[in-house]
Design a protein around this motif. Structure first.
Motif, PDB file in Angstrom:
ATOM      1  N   TYR A 104       0.817  -1.208   0.000  1.00 48.93           N
ATOM      2  CA  TYR A 104       0.000   0.000   0.000  1.00 48.93           C
ATOM      3  C   TYR A 104       0.851   1.258   0.000  1.00 48.93           C
ATOM      4  CZ  TYR A 104      -3.605  -3.361   1.087  1.00 48.93           C
ATOM      5  OH  TYR A 104      -4.442  -4.445   1.018  1.00 48.93           O
ATOM      6  N   LYS A 106       0.174   5.698   0.527  1.00 52.46           N
ATOM      7  CA  LYS A 106      -0.730   6.813   0.805  1.00 52.46           C
ATOM      8  C   LYS A 106      -0.432   7.903  -0.212  1.00 52.46           C
ATOM      9  CE  LYS A 106      -2.075  10.240   4.281  1.00 52.46           C
ATOM     10  NZ  LYS A 106      -1.933  10.687   5.697  1.00 52.46           N
ATOM     11  N   ILE A 119      -5.605   5.614   0.271  1.00 57.75           N
ATOM     12  CA  ILE A 119      -4.709   4.466   0.226  1.00 57.75           C
ATOM     13  C   ILE A 119      -4.787   3.833  -1.163  1.00 57.75           C
ATOM     14  CG2 ILE A 119      -4.346   2.124   1.102  1.00 57.75           C
ATOM     15  CD1 ILE A 119      -3.387   4.362   2.955  1.00 57.75           C
ATOM     16  N   LEU A 202      -3.803   3.254   6.657  1.00 57.62           N
ATOM     17  CA  LEU A 202      -3.991   1.827   6.909  1.00 57.62           C
ATOM     18  C   LEU A 202      -4.511   1.624   8.329  1.00 57.62           C
ATOM     19  CD1 LEU A 202      -0.944  -0.012   5.299  1.00 57.62           C
ATOM     20  CD2 LEU A 202      -3.228   0.336   4.367  1.00 57.62           C
TER      21      LEU A 202
END
Length: 202
Positions: A104, A106, A119, A202
């Motif tokens: 992931y 951001k 995300i 997250l």
């Protein structure tokens, strides 16, 4: 990159989201990998990545209306946002025994911090033949976005702009993030979801 688990079978598990026993996934894998040229591990990864990147449109790019979540749903409806597309790539690769996890970032949702963050999902893939993990981003290319298959340097969809508050999470997770799954399951309109309801941490 830091694998969440050192036990590679954790990256081969099936679930209701990564549903690689579904007949749709089975047929697609048989079609993708039915040639001698697709026999090696590296070729399988490249073929699967390019299929999900190029043949499954990103729902925002096409202004789609169907919110897909599980791998089979993405294949059935032929669209998904990055979370859903990462589920499909994982399902295809896990079905053929290639450990695949979830990574992931951001990112700014649009082009400036004041418009918010979201995300973004991509995949971490373990290559037995090279004894290493690589990350691939099957989000889908478009003007200004060009992710590629590479074994030597990452060529992801989005460069991280730390000066604007973006960040790169270094963990390769065994399962999709629960916030991303909840977002997909709780929404029925892609455009509204994308504008207002994507998780930003997250």
């Amino acid at each position: 990159m830091l694998p969440e688990s050192s036990y590679l079978p954790d990256y081969l598990e099936e679930s209701d989201i990564i549903d690689f026993s579904n007949p749709l996934i089975e047929r697609k894998c048989n079609h993708l990998f039915d040639r001698p040229s697709s026999s090696s591990e590296l070729k399988k990864v490249k073929i699967a990545f390019e299929f999900v990147r190029d043949e499954i449109p990103h729902s925002w790019d096409i202004q789609g209306s169907v919110v897909t979540c599980s791998a089979s749903e993405v294949l059935k409806h032929q669209q998904g946002i990055c979370y859903a597309k990462s589920h499909l790539l994982a399902a295809i690769l896990r079905r053929v025994g290639i450990p695949t996890g979830f990574c992931y970032q951001k990112l700014m949702l649009f082009d400036t911090p004041d418009k918010g963050y979201a995300i973004h999902a991509l995949n971490g893939i373990y290559l037995h033949s090279l004894e290493k993990w690589i990350r691939l981003d099957a989000r889908g290319n478009k003007p200004g976005v060009k992710a590629e298959f590479s074994l030597t340097e990452e060529k992801l969809a989005f460069p991280i702009q730390e000066q604007y508050g973006e960040r790169d999470y270094q963990t390769i997770f065994t399962k999709p993030n629960q916030k991303t799954i909840t977002t997909l399951k709780d929404n029925s309109n892609v455009i509204e979801m994308y504008k207002n309801k994507l998780p930003d941490e997250l």
